[in-house]
Motif scaffolding. Structure first.
Motif, PDB file in Angstrom:
ATOM      1  N   GLU A  68      -5.049   7.861  -3.073  1.00 36.37           N
ATOM      2  CA  GLU A  68      -5.191   7.914  -4.533  1.00 36.37           C
ATOM      3  C   GLU A  68      -6.475   7.240  -5.010  1.00 36.37           C
ATOM      4  OE1 GLU A  68      -1.795   5.942  -6.046  1.00 36.37           O
ATOM      5  OE2 GLU A  68      -0.362   7.180  -4.932  1.00 36.37           O
ATOM      6  N   GLU A  69      -6.810   6.092  -4.441  1.00 33.92           N
ATOM      7  CA  GLU A  69      -7.963   5.339  -4.927  1.00 33.92           C
ATOM      8  C   GLU A  69      -9.282   5.994  -4.532  1.00 33.92           C
ATOM      9  OE1 GLU A  69      -7.459   1.219  -3.849  1.00 33.92           O
ATOM     10  OE2 GLU A  69      -5.460   1.142  -4.757  1.00 33.92           O
ATOM     11  N   THR A 123      -1.801   5.225   2.847  1.00 30.79           N
ATOM     12  CA  THR A 123      -2.073   4.044   2.024  1.00 30.79           C
ATOM     13  C   THR A 123      -2.753   4.442   0.716  1.00 30.79           C
ATOM     14  OG1 THR A 123      -4.274   3.672   2.991  1.00 30.79           O
ATOM     15  CG2 THR A 123      -2.385   2.643   4.103  1.00 30.79           C
ATOM     16  N   ARG A 124      -2.466   3.718  -0.344  1.00 31.75           N
ATOM     17  CA  ARG A 124      -3.053   4.028  -1.651  1.00 31.75           C
ATOM     18  C   ARG A 124      -4.580   3.900  -1.615  1.00 31.75           C
ATOM     19  NH1 ARG A 124       1.368   0.712  -3.089  1.00 31.75           N
ATOM     20  NH2 ARG A 124       3.106   1.917  -3.948  1.00 31.75           N
ATOM     21  N   GLN A 133       0.787  -1.231   0.000  1.00 34.93           N
ATOM     22  CA  GLN A 133       0.000   0.000   0.000  1.00 34.93           C
ATOM     23  C   GLN A 133       0.822   1.286   0.000  1.00 34.93           C
ATOM     24  OE1 GLN A 133      -3.433   0.827   0.169  1.00 34.93           O
ATOM     25  NE2 GLN A 133      -3.763  -1.251  -0.571  1.00 34.93           N
ATOM     26  N   THR A 176       0.608  14.840  -0.719  1.00 38.52           N
ATOM     27  CA  THR A 176       1.001  13.891   0.317  1.00 38.52           C
ATOM     28  C   THR A 176       2.099  14.534   1.150  1.00 38.52           C
ATOM     29  OG1 THR A 176       0.477  11.989  -1.085  1.00 38.52           O
ATOM     30  CG2 THR A 176       1.872  11.578   0.825  1.00 38.52           C
TER      31      THR A 176
END
Length: 372
Positions: free
Chosen positions: A316-317, A311-312, A93, A352
């Protein structure tokens, strides 16, 4: 040893620490401080000490490792850091950089936020009662390095400063609210970011605060009174589709519940209790929250998403899912945020903040503008 034996997933180490120290009222303040430091050293160096036999032996080894790291961080290899600083699932992640992993092993700074424009005045006022790092990368931030109880200072009771991590302070600056606007802090908790928004708005306009827990809103009320914040209203909200008000806002801040990976320097016990399943379940909640509040943003208004995780799935997701489902919004470039070298971190629609960027927690921020 008692704190470590009682801490678990349901009872985090900081809660176990408070519980044990509350029972040991005769413990001198210096000794209580040493106990706290040892507990957090134990979990910070858990990857190295877990095979050692006995809690006392583990504590002694953790202290030696911390002293070695302070003297020479480079004495720990990159491979060693990747294997022992964080649990294995994080590699799926998060990009495991040397800078991030080393930052997790450093003692965290305690950050203060002065009233807007009064940081130098606060530093002079605290004077000999505090050891302060002045010239922090954000305009109203001070790093406190002393041992005194800041909650007992007259400056704190007068509302001249808040104890607030520098990454959390960055969120308020990235929201960039203006005096006279109407904002909604949807997951306000005990109000740290709301108090900052109000200060930036010069106590003008209106901020709605909501949270699922009534006791947190009660704490916010006490904090707001001390800080002399009067331009807010509060309403309990569980995060569901039924909103607490029908108001349309210039800005909505979704400081969403998250896995807290960005706080692992300050809260090392959570490294070993947080799971990948937690991350995935929270990502679902985050997407639902954004979808539920999107309709409350005025045309031309801002929607700000902030989480203290890296964590992605939660960063981002979540952004990708919102972009694919909310055609009424477009990405909005965040205002430049200086880093410790004086250079802007970004002017993109997402940012980030790694712990080694500002010297505080890790944080992810995304911004959108409602079209029209």
């Amino acid at each position: 040893m008692e704190v470590i034996r009682s801490a678990n997933r349901e009872k985090p180490a900081d809660a176990a620490l408070r519980e044990v120290l509350k029972r040991m009222r005769d413990l001198p303040p210096f000794a209580a401080s040493e106990v706290s430091k040892l507990v957090f050293l134990y979990y910070r160096w858990h990857g190295w000490i877990r095979d050692e036999r006995g809690v006392e032996a583990k504590l002694r080894l953790a202290r030696r490792l911390a002293e070695r790291f302070q003297a020479n961080p480079a004495s720990f290899s990159a491979a060693e850091l990747r294997e022992k600083v964080v649990p294995a699932w994080t590699a799926e992640q998060i990009e495991l950089t040397d800078d991030w992993l080393r930052s997790l092993q450093r003692k965290p700074k305690l950050w203060l936020r002065a009233k807007r424009g009064h940081v130098a005045e606060l530093a002079r006022s605290l004077g000999q009662r505090a050891e302060l790092e002045i010239g922090a990368p954000l305009p109203d931030a001070l790093a406190y390095e002393g041992e005194s109880d800041l909650f007992k200072t007259p400056e704190f009771h007068a509302g001249e400063f808040e104890i607030q991590d520098i990454a959390s302070q960055a969120v308020g600056l990235l929201c960039d609210p203006k005096p006279g606007e109407t904002w909604w802090d949807t997951c306000a908790g005990e109000g740290g970011k709301l108090l900052h928004l109000s200060d930036l708005m010069q106590n003008k306009g209106l901020i709605w605060a909501s949270d699922r827990a009534a006791w947190r809103l009660q704490k916010l009320k006490r904090r707001a009174g001390r800080a002399k914040v009067f331009n807010y209203r509060a309403a309990q909200w569980d995060g569901g589709a039924k909103l607490p008000t029908k108001t349309k806002y210039n800005g909505v801040l979704v400081d969403a519940p998250c896995s807290g990976v960005g706080t692992w320097q300050r809260n090392p016990h959570a490294r070993w209790t947080t799971t990948l399943q937690d991350v995935m379940e929270l990502a679902v909640v985050q997407k639902q929250l954004l979808g539920n509040v999107a309709g409350s943003v005025k045309p031309g208004g801002k929607l700000i998403y902030a989480v203290c995780t890296l964590t992605r799935a939660e960063t981002e997701e979540v952004v990708q899912a919102f972009n694919e489902t909310q055609s009424a919004f477009e990405p909005l470039a965040l205002p430049p945020l200086p880093n410790e070298n004086g250079r802007a971190l970004t002017s993109a629609a997402t940012l980030t903040i790694w712990p080694h960027n500002l010297g505080g927690n890790g944080m992810f921020v995304a911004a959108w503008r409602r079209k029209g």
